[in-house]
Design an enzyme around this catalytic site. Structure first.
Site, short mmCIF file in Angstrom:
data_model
loop_
_atom_site.label_atom_id
_atom_site.label_comp_id
_atom_site.label_asym_id
_atom_site.label_seq_id
_atom_site.Cartn_x
_atom_site.Cartn_y
_atom_site.Cartn_z
N ARG A 7 40.71 37.68 47.84
CA ARG A 7 41.16 39.01 48.25
C ARG A 7 42.48 39.00 49.02
O ARG A 7 43.29 39.92 48.90
CB ARG A 7 40.07 39.65 49.10
N ASN B 10 42.30 48.73 49.95
CA ASN B 10 41.67 47.68 49.16
C ASN B 10 40.18 47.80 49.48
O ASN B 10 39.77 47.67 50.62
CB ASN B 10 42.23 46.32 49.59
N SER B 11 39.38 48.09 48.46
CA SER B 11 37.99 48.50 48.68
C SER B 11 37.15 47.40 49.33
O SER B 11 37.46 46.21 49.24
CB SER B 11 37.34 48.90 47.35
N GLN B 12 36.08 47.83 49.98
CA GLN B 12 35.10 46.93 50.58
C GLN B 12 34.57 45.97 49.52
O GLN B 12 34.14 46.39 48.44
CB GLN B 12 33.96 47.77 51.14
N PRO B 13 34.62 44.66 49.78
CA PRO B 13 34.18 43.69 48.77
C PRO B 13 32.78 43.94 48.22
O PRO B 13 32.55 43.79 47.02
CB PRO B 13 34.27 42.35 49.51
#
Length: 200
Positions: A24, A50-53
Site C-alpha cells: 500500500r 486510499n481506502s481502508q485495507p
C-alpha cells in the site's frame, strides 16, 4: 507466507497474496506512507482517500477475480486497487482504471507503472460517462465510490456471466449476472465511500 496467506479451507488466499505483492505504501503521498499499515482510509488529496485495507480486501473477495479476467476499476484514485486487480488477473488478463481528477490520474499512473504490470492502465474519465464503455463488456467491475442507485450505465458494461461490486446508498452490493444475462443482487454490509461523481 505460508499460514498467513491461507484461509481456513487451506486454500491460498489470492487477495492476501496480492496485498503482499503490491504494498500500500507505494500508492500514498510521502507524508502518509508511515501510516500505510493502519487499517483506515488515508488522504491522497482532492477530497479522495486510499481506502481502508480491510474494505478493499472485502470488495476483492466478493469480486472473485480470476486469472485472465477483463476488469474495470471505477474510481482508481491512487492506483492501488488497479494494481491489485492486475495482480489478480495476471498478464493474461487486462484492467482499465478510470478516475475523474486529473492530478490523481497522473499520480495513479506513476504508482501503477512502478508495479511493472503493463496489462493494466488508468484513463481519465470522460465527462458525464460512467466507466469505460468503449472496451465493454467486462468480466468484473469494481466501483470504489458510492452510488445513490445501481447505475444502468455500469450494468450495461458488465459481461454475462460477470460480477460487479459497488457501494449503493451505504450498502456494499454484489451484482452476479449469469450466462443468460439474469442479474442477482445481494448486500454485504454497511460501508462509507466518497460519492460517485459524474463530472470532473
Amino acid at each position: 507466507m505460508g499460514q498467513t496467506l491461507r484461509c481456513l479451507t487451506g486454500r491460498v488466499d489470492r487477495v492476501l497474496y496480492a496485498f503482499s505483492a503490491i504494498p500500500r505504501e507505494g500508492f500514498l503521498p510521502p507524508e502518509e506512507r508511515d501510516f500505510a499499515g493502519f487499517d483506515e482510509p488515508l488522504p491522497i488529496g482532492h477530497g479522495q482517500t486510499n481506502s481502508q485495507p480491510r474494505t478493499v480486501a472485502d470488495m476483492l473477495r466478493l469480486l472473485e477475480v480470476a486469472p485472465g479476467d477483463k476488469v474495470l476499476d471505477v474510481g482508481s484514485g491512487s492506483g492501488w486497487t488497479t494494481a491489485l486487480l492486475a495482480h489478480l488477473t495476471g498478464p493474461e488478463g487486462s484492467v482499465v482504471g478510470v478516475e475523474l481528477e486529473p492530478t490523481l490520474v497522473r499520480f495513479g499512473r506513476r504508482n501503477l507503472a512502478a508495479t511493472d504490470q503493463p496489462w493494466a492502465r488508468i484513463e481519465k474519465a470522460k465527462r458525464d460517462v460512467l466507466g469505460w464503455p468503449p472496451e465493454a463488456a467486462y468480466d468484473r467491475i469494481l466501483v470504489s465510490a458510492e452510488a445513490e442507485a445501481l447505475p444502468k450505465e455500469l450494468m450495461d458494461q458488465l459481461a454475462s456471466p460477470g460480477r460487479m461490486v459497488i457501494p449503493v446508498a451505504g450498502l456494499m452490493m454484489l451484482v452476479e449476472r449469469n450466462a443468460t444475462g439474469t442479474a442477482r443482487l445481494s448486500s454485504h454490509g454497511w460501508y462509507r465511500f466518497v460519492p460517485l461523481r459524474r463530472k470532473p
